[in-house]
Motif scaffolding. Structure first.
Motif, mmCIF file in Angstrom:
data_model
loop_
_atom_site.group_PDB
_atom_site.id
_atom_site.type_symbol
_atom_site.label_atom_id
_atom_site.label_comp_id
_atom_site.label_asym_id
_atom_site.label_seq_id
_atom_site.Cartn_x
_atom_site.Cartn_y
_atom_site.Cartn_z
ATOM 1 N N PRO A 28 21.487 31.071 73.168
ATOM 2 C CA PRO A 28 22.650 30.884 72.137
ATOM 3 C C PRO A 28 23.886 30.841 72.550
ATOM 4 O O PRO A 28 24.269 31.558 73.803
ATOM 5 N N THR A 29 24.930 29.974 72.350
ATOM 6 C CA THR A 29 26.296 30.162 72.852
ATOM 7 C C THR A 29 27.344 31.128 72.016
ATOM 8 O O THR A 29 26.928 31.302 71.021
ATOM 9 N N ALA A 30 28.136 31.520 72.430
ATOM 10 C CA ALA A 30 29.160 32.527 71.850
ATOM 11 C C ALA A 30 29.557 31.877 70.451
ATOM 12 O O ALA A 30 29.609 32.630 69.377
ATOM 13 N N SER A 31 30.037 30.641 70.406
ATOM 14 C CA SER A 31 30.484 29.852 69.315
ATOM 15 C C SER A 31 29.316 29.877 68.189
ATOM 16 O O SER A 31 29.654 30.036 66.989
ATOM 17 N N ARG A 32 28.287 29.434 68.701
ATOM 18 C CA ARG A 32 27.209 29.315 67.556
ATOM 19 C C ARG A 32 26.692 30.875 67.092
ATOM 20 O O ARG A 32 26.683 30.974 65.823
ATOM 21 N N THR A 33 26.747 31.705 67.842
ATOM 22 C CA THR A 33 26.235 33.120 67.594
ATOM 23 C C THR A 33 27.440 33.432 66.692
ATOM 24 O O THR A 33 26.982 34.299 65.584
ATOM 25 N N GLY A 34 28.390 33.575 66.840
ATOM 26 C CA GLY A 34 29.642 33.958 65.965
ATOM 27 C C GLY A 34 29.835 33.377 64.772
ATOM 28 O O GLY A 34 29.749 34.049 63.597
ATOM 29 N N LEU A 35 29.394 32.085 64.459
ATOM 30 C CA LEU A 35 29.283 31.330 63.155
ATOM 31 C C LEU A 35 28.203 31.756 62.437
ATOM 32 O O LEU A 35 28.202 32.078 61.395
ATOM 33 N N ARG A 36 27.196 31.962 63.036
ATOM 34 C CA ARG A 36 25.797 32.198 62.260
ATOM 35 C C ARG A 36 25.761 33.685 61.880
ATOM 36 O O ARG A 36 25.494 34.128 60.712
ATOM 37 N N THR A 37 26.532 34.478 62.673
ATOM 38 C CA THR A 37 26.569 35.974 62.321
ATOM 39 C C THR A 37 27.530 35.866 61.287
ATOM 40 O O THR A 37 27.177 36.751 60.213
ATOM 41 N N ARG A 38 28.624 35.431 61.240
ATOM 42 C CA ARG A 38 29.498 35.523 59.872
ATOM 43 C C ARG A 38 29.003 34.918 58.769
ATOM 44 O O ARG A 38 29.121 35.336 57.717
ATOM 45 N N LEU A 39 28.372 33.773 58.832
ATOM 46 C CA LEU A 39 27.581 33.104 57.637
ATOM 47 C C LEU A 39 26.718 34.026 57.131
ATOM 48 O O LEU A 39 26.504 34.194 56.020
ATOM 49 N N GLY A 40 25.720 34.680 57.890
ATOM 50 C CA GLY A 40 24.712 35.508 57.633
ATOM 51 C C GLY A 40 25.211 36.635 56.920
ATOM 52 O O GLY A 40 24.777 37.172 55.788
ATOM 53 N N TRP A 41 26.454 37.150 57.331
ATOM 54 C CA TRP A 41 26.910 38.495 56.632
ATOM 55 C C TRP A 41 27.582 38.135 55.404
ATOM 56 O O TRP A 41 27.734 38.825 54.428
ATOM 57 N N ALA A 42 28.257 37.068 55.425
ATOM 58 C CA ALA A 42 28.750 36.656 54.148
ATOM 59 C C ALA A 42 27.602 36.378 52.970
ATOM 60 O O ALA A 42 27.819 36.526 52.100
ATOM 61 N N LEU A 43 26.480 35.938 53.473
ATOM 62 C CA LEU A 43 25.535 35.479 52.340
ATOM 63 C C LEU A 43 24.895 36.928 51.952
ATOM 64 O O LEU A 43 24.348 36.979 50.858
ATOM 65 N N VAL A 44 24.736 37.931 52.999
ATOM 66 C CA VAL A 44 24.124 39.129 52.524
ATOM 67 C C VAL A 44 25.350 39.843 51.356
ATOM 68 O O VAL A 44 24.986 40.353 50.595
ATOM 69 N N GLY A 45 26.586 39.816 51.871
ATOM 70 C CA GLY A 45 27.615 40.216 50.851
ATOM 71 C C GLY A 45 27.608 39.518 49.495
ATOM 72 O O GLY A 45 27.571 40.176 48.265
ATOM 73 N N LEU A 46 27.415 38.265 49.386
ATOM 74 C CA LEU A 46 27.163 37.389 48.200
ATOM 75 C C LEU A 46 25.911 37.859 47.561
ATOM 76 O O LEU A 46 25.909 38.127 46.378
ATOM 77 N N GLY A 47 24.886 38.079 48.146
ATOM 78 C CA GLY A 47 23.365 38.524 47.539
ATOM 79 C C GLY A 47 23.843 40.174 46.902
ATOM 80 O O GLY A 47 23.183 40.525 45.985
ATOM 81 N N LEU A 48 24.541 40.862 47.593
ATOM 82 C CA LEU A 48 24.694 42.414 47.108
ATOM 83 C C LEU A 48 25.590 42.328 45.745
ATOM 84 O O LEU A 48 25.504 43.198 44.979
ATOM 85 N N ARG A 49 26.519 41.145 45.844
ATOM 86 C CA ARG A 49 27.391 41.146 44.407
ATOM 87 C C ARG A 49 26.644 40.458 43.368
ATOM 88 O O ARG A 49 26.814 40.978 42.347
ATOM 89 N N ILE A 50 25.626 39.606 43.603
ATOM 90 C CA ILE A 50 24.819 39.169 42.558
ATOM 91 C C ILE A 50 23.821 40.026 42.036
ATOM 92 O O ILE A 50 23.683 39.955 40.708
ATOM 93 N N LEU A 51 23.177 40.892 43.046
ATOM 94 C CA LEU A 51 22.201 41.779 42.331
ATOM 95 C C LEU A 51 22.943 42.881 41.160
ATOM 96 O O LEU A 51 24.146 43.258 41.374
#
Length: 62
Positions: A28-51
């Motif tokens: 993994p490169t630093a740029s790919r890891t950062g984007l994936r991490t931010r997107l992953g946490w955004a989806l987790v936050g969205l899922g928690l708001r939907i529940l």
């Protein structure tokens, strides 16, 4: 199996896997890891708001 033997086998296999990932360019490169991490946490936050919010279960009820 003796713990030292197990640890040595684990280190050898780990080194083999690192070589294979380097051959295929899967490190993994630093740029790919950062984007994936931010997107992953955004989806987790969205899922928690939907529940829907639930009230805690009362103790002792069946």
């Amino acid at each position: 199996m003796h713990s030292d033997t197990h640890l040595l086998l684990h280190r050898l296999r780990s080194a083999e896997l690192r070589v294979h990932t380097a051959e295929f360019g899967l490190t993994p490169t630093a740029s790919r890891t950062g984007l994936r991490t931010r997107l992953g946490w955004a989806l987790v936050g969205l899922g928690l708001r939907i529940l829907p919010r639930r009230t805690p279960f009362a103790a002792g009820t069946a």
